[in-house]
Design an enzyme around this catalytic site. Structure first.
Site, PDB file in Angstrom:
ATOM      1  N   GLU A 271       0.840  -1.193   0.000  1.00 45.29           N
ATOM      2  CA  GLU A 271       0.000   0.000   0.000  1.00 45.29           C
ATOM      3  C   GLU A 271       0.874   1.241   0.000  1.00 45.29           C
ATOM      4  OE1 GLU A 271      -2.399  -0.142   3.494  1.00 45.29           O
ATOM      5  OE2 GLU A 271      -3.427  -1.984   2.940  1.00 45.29           O
ATOM      6  N   LYS A 273       2.471   4.409   1.445  1.00 43.10           N
ATOM      7  CA  LYS A 273       2.752   4.890   2.801  1.00 43.10           C
ATOM      8  C   LYS A 273       2.541   6.401   2.795  1.00 43.10           C
ATOM      9  CE  LYS A 273       5.938   5.137   6.618  1.00 43.10           C
ATOM     10  NZ  LYS A 273       5.338   6.419   6.981  1.00 43.10           N
ATOM     11  N   ARG A 278      -2.267   9.054  11.794  1.00 38.69           N
ATOM     12  CA  ARG A 278      -3.234   7.987  12.021  1.00 38.69           C
ATOM     13  C   ARG A 278      -4.512   8.558  12.614  1.00 38.69           C
ATOM     14  NH1 ARG A 278      -0.212   2.928  12.285  1.00 38.69           N
ATOM     15  NH2 ARG A 278      -2.035   1.690  12.866  1.00 38.69           N
ATOM     16  N   ARG A 294      -2.903   8.341  16.930  1.00 40.34           N
ATOM     17  CA  ARG A 294      -2.115   7.190  17.402  1.00 40.34           C
ATOM     18  C   ARG A 294      -1.667   7.391  18.840  1.00 40.34           C
ATOM     19  NH1 ARG A 294       3.065   6.175  14.102  1.00 40.34           N
ATOM     20  NH2 ARG A 294       3.840   5.223  16.002  1.00 40.34           N
ATOM     21  N   GLU A 324      -5.336   6.755   7.684  1.00 37.39           N
ATOM     22  CA  GLU A 324      -4.351   7.835   7.663  1.00 37.39           C
ATOM     23  C   GLU A 324      -5.003   9.050   7.016  1.00 37.39           C
ATOM     24  OE1 GLU A 324       0.085   8.625   8.106  1.00 37.39           O
ATOM     25  OE2 GLU A 324      -1.269   7.079   8.832  1.00 37.39           O
ATOM     26  N   PHE A 365      -7.314   1.867   5.804  1.00 42.06           N
ATOM     27  CA  PHE A 365      -6.551   0.667   5.448  1.00 42.06           C
ATOM     28  C   PHE A 365      -6.851  -0.548   6.316  1.00 42.06           C
ATOM     29  CE2 PHE A 365      -3.683   3.408   7.959  1.00 42.06           C
ATOM     30  CZ  PHE A 365      -3.463   2.589   9.058  1.00 42.06           C
ATOM     31  N   ARG A 441       5.197  -4.246  17.161  1.00 43.50           N
ATOM     32  CA  ARG A 441       5.911  -4.374  15.888  1.00 43.50           C
ATOM     33  C   ARG A 441       6.309  -5.840  15.764  1.00 43.50           C
ATOM     34  NH1 ARG A 441       7.757   0.918  17.571  1.00 43.50           N
ATOM     35  NH2 ARG A 441       7.390   2.454  15.924  1.00 43.50           N
ATOM     36  N   LYS A 447       7.442  -1.034   6.874  1.00 41.57           N
ATOM     37  CA  LYS A 447       7.656   0.241   6.180  1.00 41.57           C
ATOM     38  C   LYS A 447       8.856   0.095   5.247  1.00 41.57           C
ATOM     39  CE  LYS A 447       6.559   3.075  10.250  1.00 41.57           C
ATOM     40  NZ  LYS A 447       7.121   4.083  11.175  1.00 41.57           N
TER      41      LYS A 447
END
Length: 586
Positions: A271, A273, A278, A294, A324, A365, A441, A447
């Site tokens: 997708e 970035k 957020r 976020r 986003e 997303f 993560r 990313k």
């Protein structure tokens, strides 16, 4: 519970810098905390009186605290202020003043955690005429009843200056040790500052359960209560609630397409970035819509346009979506950098005008809750298909993130160029069969950017300028986050800002942000509460004995304020080490 018992824990935590020892201290303490006291105790251990998603603030600055201490002790504001300048810590000043006055005039009654907590919450709720006086009286009431050591921590809590080194990881581990220690065989050795675990897999199972419960509630108090009352089953029954933000899923960073595929697998979804911020959109069954960043800040009022997009363009009685918001130029429609719209996040006035001048497009997303069901464990590919069914796309208002499924490097390179040409930062890689993992993560989302990585660092100090910059704080001491949750300095940045506001982020604007956060001032040097996160560019990372981190940035420059990030989302020292190592290879 007597407040003195909590204060004793504060003192023990302050006497050690060792994370495992802090965890042990808190875990032992939690075993004896009643369910009724759990909310107050857990929040006060974090140095707050509201959950981190609650926008309410105590709203007491240093000047009001000086007045309150004067009322409580009978000592003049000027004398208290002089002591403050000498010590640089109003908490220590309060302790010394109360210790002196206790011998003569102050009446002491035993403070409870509930009394302290209730008074501090009332400070946030007061408004209208006479607010300053009423706040002064509420604080003075506590100080008058407090022991010297208690007064120190009351003042520090009110001013947001606890700094006892208790981060989210410590709180999570402490809950795990306290309520599941006998099941997972945790044994802490103070001398070696180490833990022994009988079965690491079982230990991780309980640790993950506590972490997950926190990620979907953002309240350690609720997690601790559930663990104490019903154990693992209680944690499993904790679910997300529409209107309460959850921790967003975070992405790992990679340097190559091959590494991205290796992490998420083939085929993968890729997708754009986006260089925005957020927005977690919530809609409940009554039709109420809330928006969170976020950082879990409620920005519903600041983005009435986005509320309208969500209400009109997403089908469903209740849902939570992840997206986003990206700014764009009204004339050309081209995406703009985050800095162009960041000022909307904190805006309280002229909101409609700001929405018109700085429009955003919402790129959705993910969906993590739909029609009363938590769907974070549903495969990403299915969650994406659900989004395609429920979202009516309207360009420059609300759309699905631009995405495609690929297995070939050439397809990625072509899509990457398309993303960059559209004004985006790069690409996101996503595993098709992965769940949504709040706050972690874990390799489900990657990313990928072709550029020197910037760092998100926290301003912990500043220096007044010289000459025409004498009225501004124009050099900023910046810090990253070490493994103990402590901010360690990595350099000073003084370039990248403008002298005129109309040219971009200015010294004047930064000075206005930093002045209320001042902890102490000595000559030209100012120490500041670690609240402001800035994106910092640099030419190189070097080893350095000058700074506590062990590293220094060569030619650091301020790129932008990251209003969408909290201090504990700053770049870590481990990440700095990784970037340093990658430099040596190239």
């Amino acid at each position: 519970m007597e407040y003195s018992k909590l204060v004793d824990i504060y003192e023990q935590l302050n006497r050690t810098t060792k994370r495992l020892e802090k965890t042990h201290i808190i875990s032992d303490f939690l075993k004896d905390v009643s369910v009724d006291d759990m909310e107050q105790v857990m929040l006060l251990l974090e140095g707050r009186v509201f959950p981190n998603y609650d926008a309410r603030e105590i709203g007491v600055a240093s000047r009001l605290m000086l007045k309150s201490l004067s009322v409580a002790t009978g000592i003049s504001v000027d004398k208290i202020e002089n002591e403050w300048k000498k010590q640089g810590d109003l908490g220590l000043v309060a302790e010394a003043l109360v210790k002196t006055k206790k011998q003569a005039t102050l009446h002491s009654t035993k403070l409870t955690v509930k009394k302290v907590f209730d008074n501090l919450r009332k400070l946030a709720e007061l408004e209208g005429e006479g607010t300053v006086e009423r706040k002064t009286q509420l604080i003075a009431e506590l100080i008058t009843s407090a022991k010297p050591i208690e007064s120190k921590y009351i003042v520090k809590t009110i001013l947001g200056e606890m700094r006892i080194g208790v981060g989210e990881g410590t709180m999570r581990d402490a809950i795990t040790w306290a309520f599941f220690g006998n099941k997972i065989g945790v044994e802490y050795t103070r001398e070696m500052n180490d833990i022994k675990v009988e079965d690491r897999a079982v230990y991780n199972k309980y640790l993950d359960a506590v972490q997950h419960a926190y990620d979907v509630t953002n309240e350690f108090a609720e997690v601790a209560r559930a663990a104490k009352l019903k154990g693992l089953e209680g944690l499993g029954n904790i679910g997300m609630k529409v209107g309460i933000p959850i921790q967003v899923m975070l992405a790992l960073k990679v340097d190559t397409i091959e590494e991205a595929f290796e992490t998420v697998g083939k085929p993968a979804a890729i997708e754009f970035k986006y260089d925005g911020f957020r927005i977690q959109g919530h809609k409940d069954e009554k039709g109420n819509i809330k928006l969170f960043t976020r950082r879990l800040e409620d920005v519903t009022k600041q983005f009435p346009d986005v509320v309208g997009f969500v209400k009109k363009n997403i089908k469903g009685k209740s849902f939570i979506i992840d997206s986003e918001a990206v700014g764009y130029a009204k004339k050309t429609g081209k995406y703009l950098p985050f800095q162009n719209i960041s000022q909307r996040i904190k805006r309280k006035y002229d909101i409609d005008k700001m929405a018109s001048n700085f429009p955003v497009e919402v790129n959705v997303f993910d969906v993590i809750y739909f029609e009363g069901k938590n769907i974070i464990n549903v495969e990403f590919e299915k969650r994406r298909r659900l989004l395609e069914k429920i979202i009516k796309q309207e360009p420059k208002k609300i759309v699905l993130s631009k995405s495609k499924v690929v297995s070939d490097k050439k397809d990625v390179e072509k899509f990457f160029k398309e993303a960059i040409n559209a004004g985006n930062e790069g690409l996101m890689f996503k595993s098709l069969n992965s769940p949504y993992k709040p706050g972690a993560r874990v390799g489900y989302m990657i990313k990928f950017k072709h550029m020197m990585e910037t760092l998100d660092l926290v301003i912990v100090g500043a220096e007044w300028g010289e000459g025409k910059r004498a009225k501004w704080l124009s050099s900023y001491t910046i810090a990253c986050l070490n493994e103990d949750g402590k901010f360690v300095e990595i350099g000073k940045a003084s370039t990248g800002l403008k002298e005129k506001r109309e040219e971009g982020l200015s010294f004047e604007e930064m000075t206005k942000l930093l002045k209320p956060l001042t902890i102490s001032e000595k000559g030209k040097e100012v120490k500041a509460k670690p609240k402001i996160v800035i994106e910092v560019g640099y030419d190189e990372i070097q080893k350095s004995p000058t700074y506590e981190s062990g590293f220094a940035l060569r030619f650091p420059r301020v790129i932008q304020i990251r209003a969408d990030k909290g201090p504990h989302e700053a770049s870590t020292l481990d990440y700095v080490k990784k970037l340093y190592a990658s430099q040596k290879k190239s």
